[in-house]
Design a protein around this motif. Structure first.
Motif, PDB file in Angstrom:
ATOM      1  N   ILE A 169     -12.275   4.768  -4.557  1.00 32.86           N
ATOM      2  CA  ILE A 169     -11.180   3.651  -4.004  1.00 32.86           C
ATOM      3  C   ILE A 169     -12.362   2.866  -4.250  1.00 32.86           C
ATOM      4  N   CYS A 224     -10.799  -6.069  -7.989  1.00 33.73           N
ATOM      5  CA  CYS A 224      -9.778  -5.874  -6.639  1.00 33.73           C
ATOM      6  C   CYS A 224      -8.434  -6.682  -6.478  1.00 33.73           C
ATOM      7  N   ALA A 254       0.209  -1.070   0.116  1.00 34.02           N
ATOM      8  CA  ALA A 254      -0.037   0.010   0.149  1.00 34.02           C
ATOM      9  C   ALA A 254       0.729   1.562  -0.095  1.00 34.02           C
ATOM     10  N   ARG A 268     -14.288  -2.329   2.846  1.00 29.62           N
ATOM     11  CA  ARG A 268     -14.773  -3.663   3.424  1.00 29.62           C
ATOM     12  C   ARG A 268     -14.785  -3.965   4.502  1.00 29.62           C
ATOM     13  N   LEU A 273     -11.096   0.013  -2.910  1.00 32.84           N
ATOM     14  CA  LEU A 273     -11.571  -1.294  -1.895  1.00 32.84           C
ATOM     15  C   LEU A 273     -10.127  -0.594  -1.045  1.00 32.84           C
ATOM     16  N   THR A 295      -3.458  -1.597  -7.755  1.00 34.36           N
ATOM     17  CA  THR A 295      -2.518  -0.780  -6.597  1.00 34.36           C
ATOM     18  C   THR A 295      -2.403   0.959  -6.831  1.00 34.36           C
ATOM     19  N   ASN A 329      -7.143   0.751  -4.514  1.00 36.39           N
ATOM     20  CA  ASN A 329      -7.064   0.354  -3.233  1.00 36.39           C
ATOM     21  C   ASN A 329      -6.259   0.628  -2.191  1.00 36.39           C
ATOM     22  N   GLY A 350     -11.959 -10.932  -5.672  1.00 35.85           N
ATOM     23  CA  GLY A 350     -11.105 -10.705  -5.592  1.00 35.85           C
ATOM     24  C   GLY A 350      -9.997 -12.155  -5.516  1.00 35.85           C
ATOM     25  N   SER A 402      -9.846  -2.125  -9.873  1.00 41.65           N
ATOM     26  CA  SER A 402      -9.386  -1.359  -8.168  1.00 41.65           C
ATOM     27  C   SER A 402      -7.742  -2.092  -8.173  1.00 41.65           C
ATOM     28  N   ARG A 415     -10.024  -1.000   2.623  1.00 42.77           N
ATOM     29  CA  ARG A 415      -9.112  -2.246   3.834  1.00 42.77           C
ATOM     30  C   ARG A 415      -9.108  -1.231   5.005  1.00 42.77           C
ATOM     31  N   SER A 471     -16.967  -7.069  -5.915  1.00 47.33           N
ATOM     32  CA  SER A 471     -15.994  -7.751  -6.385  1.00 47.33           C
ATOM     33  C   SER A 471     -14.854  -9.396  -6.235  1.00 47.33           C
TER      34      SER A 471
END
Length: 756
Positions: free
Chosen positions: A469, A682, A373, A509, A471, A706, A451, A632, A704, A473, A630
């Motif tokens: 955005i 994502c 991130a 999320r 996602l 980086t 993300n 994953g 979605s 977290r 979404s």
């Protein structure tokens, strides 16, 4: 005479020599006499590393005319071999050793036995101390230990007198500062260069000879007590792993922490006249030498554990318990650590932290999630990195290939810099796309979102020109906290994110913790014993059990989004009832806030993460209750293939472009097609150009990814004709080629589409 008594006798006399006003040469001349007499040795010699060669600097027993004349290459002869390998030699007949070299000017032909120990400073050989006798005999262990102890004290005398090459510079450091390339596991992609900084800084021992032996012994006793207390507390720390691995590591640490033999050896070193720090380092040097001889990988790992504990003990006894973050980084830096927690990583200055090298680490480690991130390249499982790298070494970190170059030569630096330049040029080109909306060649709009998980991620929205955005977290706040984040802290974070995003959507999320993301303050017997935590009691499963956790988060999100649109996504939903139960928690909090006349969000959109394959079978039932889905791809891939992505043997085995995955995704697209549900992806898959092209070909219109991937993916979208790639994908999935990746790469190259 015992090794302790022999060393103490020598050190007592050395202390007087070092305190005298003699010049350095005079002191060393006295040193070889003191050692020779104490050990009844006919020859005692000191060789020092000067201008790249080991120069005979002082001797008792060899021809004095050879002093400053006899010079050996590092790796040449017995003395050079000791320096090169940082090892001890003990030979009854020197001439029988394959590296033996005869130097006639020394007059050593009459001496048969030979023993030598390296003079080490900061894990680097700066000289060699040798003894010789005429009669063939191996030296007693007592004598060797005395020599090793004396060599440690000599290292400080020699360094302080400025008699040897400066560390890491000049011709004399070629062996010790030569280029090396270490292999590791690619954890976070990217290129970085900088100087090595140890997360736990090396303790540099300035005083080696003790003035009060009993005081030094008490310091070690207190340090052992404190270290053992820390070891007992480790069982509650998440970074020590889970299940059997956790117990094994902990038991090994306890075994060494309470090992009487280890503490006895340190006490014996103190008895010989060393300070507490020097005694620990003295025993540690012996451990390192033994480690170089160990072939058994299991035993080598145990010795590494002992090394780690010795470093911990050394930091305690010296009072230097802080990390490099508390001191601050002084320039572009690559952080070196055995392992690292996410909160520890966030303590570092992001402007100067360019990369991270871990001796351990896995793709799912908390610190890797945070580093990704932050956009910080990381490689892990770099064996013995802390032993091979010196503080301040120049490093080139290649996160794309999982390689680390230590002390690079000019050629390697130039090649790396060229890659950097190309990377920056591409980044500059992508930056120009910031305000360009990503339309395909045939005019279809694709949403490109980012993300995020940290407050500092939000500026990337405007810097990249992302659509929002896709996602957020929320678990990052939980991972970097020492205790469960209070509701007001959560509310403040969510409100800051929404305000910074402005008109752009943010999909929160709900907390995805448990399993491999276990937290010390939420651990229980179930999570501790799981053999496969990725498929265990985690994410929504845990949140529904601990409904207080989800209730607090729900209220925080609702209060933070007052007057705005709130997008909520539930992770790891396997069946429709789990979604219903989670939504009911939010609806109950809405009712609670209404009753108290709190302002509510203008609209609430609920969605799910499709990670568990079972959910795909129930989408026709669940879709009418959803606003968005979404996919994953990270977890979905490992569940589809029953392949733990943290296992290095499986990490690269299953390709995201496997027809099995692509066919699964196509089925999801078909099931949701024509409905009001927005479908997106994502995960890392969407951030890779070739994989993103495949997703577009399947009909996915929201990615979605980086922040670093936004520019490249925008550029790709503008090169794609959606109808063309859609038709090609349909053909490939109907009759899968032997190598889907190669087929797609060739197809893209023929149309001038950049996919690498």
């Amino acid at each position: 005479m015992s090794a302790t008594a022999a060393a103490r006798s020598i050190l007592t006399q050395l202390h007087e020599v070092m305190a005298s006003r003699l010049h350095a040469q005079g002191k060393l001349n006295q040193v070889v006499d003191i050692i020779g007499e104490a050990l009844h040795s006919e020859v005692c010699s000191i060789y020092l590393l000067r201008e790249g060669l080991l120069e005979l600097y002082a001797t008792r027993g060899l021809n004095q005319a050879a002093v400053h004349v006899t010079k050996l290459a590092v790796g040449g002869g017995l003395t050079g071999t000791i320096a090169q390998n940082i090892e001890t030699l003990n030979l009854a007949e020197a001439a029988t050793h394959p590296e033996f070299q005869y130097r006639p000017e020394t007059g050593e032909e009459k001496f048969h036995s030979f023993a030598g120990v390296p003079i080490v400073r900061r894990e680097r050989a700066i000289g060699v101390l040798t003894v010789q006798h005429t009669e063939p005999r191996r030296y007693e262990e007592v004598e060797i230990e005395a020599l090793q102890t004396v060599a440690m004290v000599l290292a400080e005398l020699i360094h302080n007198a400025g008699l040897v090459d400066t560390e890491g510079t000049g011709e004399g450091s070629e062996f010790h500062s030569g280029q090396e390339v270490l292999e590791g596991l690619q954890l976070v992609k990217g290129l970085a260069s900088g100087h090595a900084v140890f997360h736990q800084p090396r303790i540099h021992i300035e005083q080696t000879v003790a003035e009060d032996t009993e005081a030094e012994r008490q310091r070690v006793y207190m340090a052992f007590d404190k270290m053992r207390e820390q070891i007992e507390q480790m069982s509650g720390q998440a970074e020590f792993g889970v299940g059997g691995e956790h117990e094994q590591v902990l038991e090994t640490y306890k075994m060494f922490a309470y090992d009487e033999g280890w503490s006895r050896r340190i006490n014996e070193a103190i008895d010989s006249g060393l300070t507490a720090e020097a005694a620990i380092e003295r025993v540690q040097q012996r451990t390192r030498m033994r480690m170089r001889e160990i072939q058994d990988p299991l035993l080598a790992d145990r010795m590494h554990d002992l090394e780690d504990l010795a470093n911990r003990l050394l930091r305690i006894v010296s009072g230097q318990l802080g990390t490099a973050a508390s001191v601050g980084l002084r320039g572009d830096s690559i952080l070196i650590a055995k392992n690292l927690g996410p909160a520890e990583l966030l303590e570092y200055d992001k402007r100067r932290l360019k990369g991270v090298v871990l001796e351990e680490g896995s793709l799912t480690a908390h610190v890797v999630i945070v580093a990704r991130a932050m956009g910080v390249p990381v490689i892990g499982r770099v064996r013995n990195a802390r032993g091979l790298i010196r503080e301040g070494d120049q490093l080139l970190l290649d996160g794309d290939r999982g390689q680390l170059t230590i002390r690079p030569g000019q050629g390697a630096t130039d090649a790396f810099e060229a890659r950097f330049v190309r990377s920056r040029e591409k980044q500059a080109a992508y930056a120009k796309l910031r305000d360009v909306e990503p339309y395909t060649r045939d005019g279809q709009r694709v949403e490109v979102m980012i993300n995020a998980g940290l407050r500092d991620d939000i500026p990337m929205l405007s810097l990249t020109g992302a659509d929002g955005i896709g996602l957020f977290r929320t678990e990052f706040q939980f991972l970097v906290s020492a205790a469960l984040p209070q509701r007001d802290r959560q509310t403040r974070l969510y409100r800051d994110v929404l305000e910074a995003a402005g008109e752009k959507p943010v999909i929160f999320r709900t907390v995805d913790i448990g399993g491999d993301k276990s937290l010390p303050y939420l651990r229980n017997e179930t999570t501790r014993e799981e053999e496969n935590p990725a498929m265990g009691w985690r994410a929504l499963r845990l949140a529904l059990e601990r409904d207080g956790l989800l209730k607090v988060q729900a209220r925080s999100l609702l209060e933070a989004a007052a007057g705005r649109t709130l997008n909520v996504m539930f992770p790891m939903v396997s069946e429709p009832w789990e979604f219903d139960a989670a939504r009911d928690v939010f609806e109950s909090q809405i009712a609670f806030l209404k009753m108290r006349k709190h302002k509510l969000p203008e609209a609430i959109h609920y969605g799910v993460m499709l990670e568990v394959p079972a959910l795909a079978e129930m989408l026709d039932v669940l879709a009418p209750r959803l606003s968005f889905i979404s996919i994953g791809t990270n977890d979905l891939t490992q569940f589809l293939f029953a392949a733990d992505r943290s296992n290095p043997k499986l990490a690269e085995r299953y390709d995201w472009l496997s027809p099995a995955i692509l066919r699964f995704l196509r089925r999801v697209v078909t099931t949701t097609g024509g409905s009001h549900v927005t479908l997106g992806v994502c995960g890392e898959m969407g951030g890779r150009r070739l994989e993103a092209m495949a997703l577009l070909g399947l009909g996915i219109r929201r990615l979605s990814i980086t922040p670093a991937a936004v520019g490249p993916i925008k550029g790709l979208v503008r090169q794609i004709d959606m109808a063309e790639i859609g038709a090609a994908m349909a053909g490939w999935l109907a009759n899968p080629p032997a190598d889907m990746r190669a087929t797609m790469q060739k197809w893209a190259a023929e149309r001038g589409i950049e996919v690498e």
